[in-house]
Design a protein around this motif. Structure first.
Motif, PDB file in Angstrom:
ATOM      1  N   ILE A 201     -57.789  21.161 -20.992  1.00 30.25           N
ATOM      2  CA  ILE A 201     -56.363  20.921 -20.748  1.00 30.25           C
ATOM      3  C   ILE A 201     -55.525  22.028 -21.378  1.00 30.25           C
ATOM      4  CG2 ILE A 201     -54.437  19.392 -21.284  1.00 30.25           C
ATOM      5  CD1 ILE A 201     -56.553  17.067 -21.112  1.00 30.25           C
ATOM      6  N   ASP A 202     -55.865  22.406 -22.604  1.00 27.12           N
ATOM      7  CA  ASP A 202     -55.137  23.492 -23.266  1.00 27.12           C
ATOM      8  C   ASP A 202     -55.298  24.805 -22.497  1.00 27.12           C
ATOM      9  OD1 ASP A 202     -54.298  21.753 -25.231  1.00 27.12           O
ATOM     10  OD2 ASP A 202     -55.808  22.370 -26.694  1.00 27.12           O
ATOM     11  N   ALA A 203     -56.492  25.043 -21.955  1.00 27.13           N
ATOM     12  CA  ALA A 203     -56.726  26.265 -21.177  1.00 27.13           C
ATOM     13  C   ALA A 203     -55.933  26.246 -19.874  1.00 27.13           C
ATOM     14  CB  ALA A 203     -58.214  26.425 -20.891  1.00 27.13           C
ATOM     15  N   ILE A 204     -55.856  25.084 -19.237  1.00 31.46           N
ATOM     16  CA  ILE A 204     -55.050  24.962 -18.012  1.00 31.46           C
ATOM     17  C   ILE A 204     -53.600  25.319 -18.315  1.00 31.46           C
ATOM     18  CG2 ILE A 204     -54.118  23.321 -16.333  1.00 31.46           C
ATOM     19  CD1 ILE A 204     -56.850  21.837 -16.566  1.00 31.46           C
ATOM     20  N   LYS A 205     -53.079  24.764 -19.384  1.00 32.53           N
ATOM     21  CA  LYS A 205     -51.691  25.055 -19.750  1.00 32.53           C
ATOM     22  C   LYS A 205     -51.510  26.536 -20.067  1.00 32.53           C
ATOM     23  CE  LYS A 205     -48.302  24.077 -23.363  1.00 32.53           C
ATOM     24  NZ  LYS A 205     -48.061  23.368 -24.639  1.00 32.53           N
ATOM     25  N   ARG A 206     -52.487  27.117 -20.731  1.00 32.29           N
ATOM     26  CA  ARG A 206     -52.408  28.523 -21.144  1.00 32.29           C
ATOM     27  C   ARG A 206     -52.519  29.483 -19.964  1.00 32.29           C
ATOM     28  NH1 ARG A 206     -56.524  28.241 -24.564  1.00 32.29           N
ATOM     29  NH2 ARG A 206     -58.145  28.928 -23.118  1.00 32.29           N
ATOM     30  N   SER A 207     -53.403  29.180 -19.023  1.00 33.51           N
ATOM     31  CA  SER A 207     -53.769  30.159 -17.995  1.00 33.51           C
ATOM     32  C   SER A 207     -53.388  29.774 -16.578  1.00 33.51           C
ATOM     33  CB  SER A 207     -55.287  30.411 -18.046  1.00 33.51           C
ATOM     34  OG  SER A 207     -55.665  31.005 -19.269  1.00 33.51           O
ATOM     35  N   GLU A 208     -52.972  28.519 -16.333  1.00 31.48           N
ATOM     36  CA  GLU A 208     -52.707  28.091 -14.961  1.00 31.48           C
ATOM     37  C   GLU A 208     -51.354  27.418 -14.782  1.00 31.48           C
ATOM     38  OE1 GLU A 208     -57.301  27.496 -13.393  1.00 31.48           O
ATOM     39  OE2 GLU A 208     -56.260  25.745 -14.226  1.00 31.48           O
ATOM     40  N   VAL A 209     -50.546  27.362 -15.818  1.00 36.09           N
ATOM     41  CA  VAL A 209     -49.179  26.856 -15.707  1.00 36.09           C
ATOM     42  C   VAL A 209     -48.228  28.034 -15.859  1.00 36.09           C
ATOM     43  CG1 VAL A 209     -47.409  25.363 -16.709  1.00 36.09           C
ATOM     44  CG2 VAL A 209     -49.777  24.559 -16.570  1.00 36.09           C
ATOM     45  N   HIS A 210     -47.339  28.196 -14.891  1.00 35.67           N
ATOM     46  CA  HIS A 210     -46.420  29.335 -14.929  1.00 35.67           C
ATOM     47  C   HIS A 210     -45.494  29.202 -16.135  1.00 35.67           C
ATOM     48  CE1 HIS A 210     -43.474  32.310 -13.684  1.00 35.67           C
ATOM     49  NE2 HIS A 210     -44.315  32.702 -12.731  1.00 35.67           N
TER      50      HIS A 210
END
Length: 427
Positions: A201-210
């Motif tokens: 989840i942290d990686a999604i926020k870091r790398s896939e959320v504008h």
């Protein structure tokens, strides 16, 4: 196969990964794209689905008896598992085979597999074994750009190919599947499901959320210098509002509230401005930082990127499930808008649901496909006026068998059946 123009400004180390995949998801069609390897998975389901409460905010459920719904799900899951869950490459790996995607194994499929097997924990004695095998496959195929995310695609030998970077939809479902696993099995076994979920989840926020719009990007490869136009794009079928709520709960990070609201704001704008009569959403949205609009022409995949096509067909399910789980009035309104239109436009006959629409509701493709008709059943659960329509959709769904050449439709159909029947874990 997804058609993505070459980006000459990318660093050499990542150019091949982004150019071939731009792993925004999987291009699907009714035709298979690869030969099927032999299955290595048993197909017998021995236990029955436990009684499950209705979805917390659902206004409707199918009129079919609970026993009939249970039997239909157990049979469909058995066939789905036999057709698509394999362990061809390594003993401790299982992986979901995708004959109708651009590569035999894709991150999207592994996300579906994790969500489905966790949901079937009370049905299939093999469920945790399969889940752990798919999870190990995910962990052993990291993205080249963010190793806490999954590489988008692998070949028949399970070697990562052009999809060396991530696919946002796959990562979202992988993280959500890990939260489901923690809920059903706990995290004291071989894998700490909860810790792995939070890390992803942290990686999604870091790398896939504008960072500016707070919308989901197309993958960890979206970059203002490498892919400037695509950097300001997003895909509505990745707008998994219920996942964002679960991520907020799991991490305590209030940014996920901001992220969810940004997506709800854009859903409302797109429906009002571009599909006031239908509520339909497009496959892709462009210019998200200035004037968000449906993609104009071929944005990432095809000239139907701005239509309700093979990606957006999932949005009645993704938005509908948040409506029936959370009861959020904005999600309910968005789901009901799509439900009212499809019910009226087909005269209440699910056989009339087409496999592709312009946002004004005109069909551009004929044929019937579960990837299109099944998701509308979830939206129907939010509408108190749609009992007869929901029953007709359910009847069509249970009459539609697994086609071993179309993993995409079958995987969507099974997840819809789990939601509509009230089966499985609610986060």
């Amino acid at each position: 196969m997804r058609g993505v123009r070459s980006m000459t400004t990318l660093p050499v180390a990542v150019a091949a990964a982004v150019t071939l995949t731009a792993s925004a998801g999987i291009a699907h069609s009714a035709a298979p794209a690869a030969e099927s390897p032999s299955s290595g998975v048993g197909t017998t389901v021995t236990s029955s689905i436990a009684d499950s409460p209705a979805r917390p905010s659902a206004l409707l459920s199918p009129s079919a008896s609970a026993a009939d719904q249970e039997a239909a799900i157990a049979e469909f899951y058995t066939d789905w598992k036999s057709a698509f869950v394999r362990n061809d490459c390594q003993d401790d790996w299982y992986h979901v085979y995708s004959p109708d995607a651009y590569e035999p194994y894709v991150a999207e499929g592994q996300g579906y597999g994790l969500v489905i097997t966790a949901q079937m924990a009370d049905v299939d004695p093999e469920a945790q074994q399969l889940f752990d095998g798919i999870l190990q496959y995910v962990l052993d195929h990291p993205s080249a750009l963010d190793p806490d995310l999954m590489a988008g695609a692998q070949d028949l030998s399970c070697n990562t190919t052009g999809g060396q970077d991530s696919a946002t939809d796959g990562d979202l479902d992988i993280a959500y599947g890990l939260l489901l696993a923690d809920a059903v099995w706990g995290s004291e076994g071989v894998h700490d499901y909860h810790a792995l979920a939070v890390r992803r989840i942290d990686a999604i926020k870091r790398s896939e959320v504008h960072p500016d719009t707070r919308l989901m990007e197309l993958g960890d490869w979206a970059h203002p210098e490498w892919t400037p136009e695509l950097y300001w794009g997003s895909r509505p079928s990745d707008w998994m509002l219920g996942h964002f709520r679960a991520f907020r709960e799991a991490t305590g990070d209030s940014d996920w509230d901001t992220i969810r609201i940004a997506h709800q704001d854009l859903i409302e704008t797109l429906q009002q401005d571009y599909a006031p009569d239908t509520g339909l959403l497009p496959d892709f949205v462009q210019d998200t930082g200035t004037d968000p609009k449906p993609a104009q022409g071929q944005f990432l995949e095809s000239d139907t990127d701005g239509y309700f096509s093979w990606n957006a067909c999932r949005t009645p399910w993704r938005i509908g499930v948040d409506a029936v789980e959370s009861g959020d009035p904005r999600s309910v309104a968005a789901a009901q808008r799509m439900d009212e239109w499809i019910k009226q436009s087909t005269g209440g006959d699910p056989n009339q649901i087409g496999s592709g629409y312009r946002l004004d509701g005109t069909r551009y493709a004929t044929g019937s496909d579960a990837a299109f008709f099944a998701p509308f059943a979830v939206a129907a659960m939010s509408n108190p006026e749609s009992q007869q329509w929901l029953d007709a959709l359910w009847a069509k769904i249970v009459a539609t068998e697994v086609d071993p050449d179309t993993y995409y439709a079958a995987s969507i159909q099974l997840q819809v059946m789990l939601i509509v029947s009230g089966t499985g874990v609610t986060l």
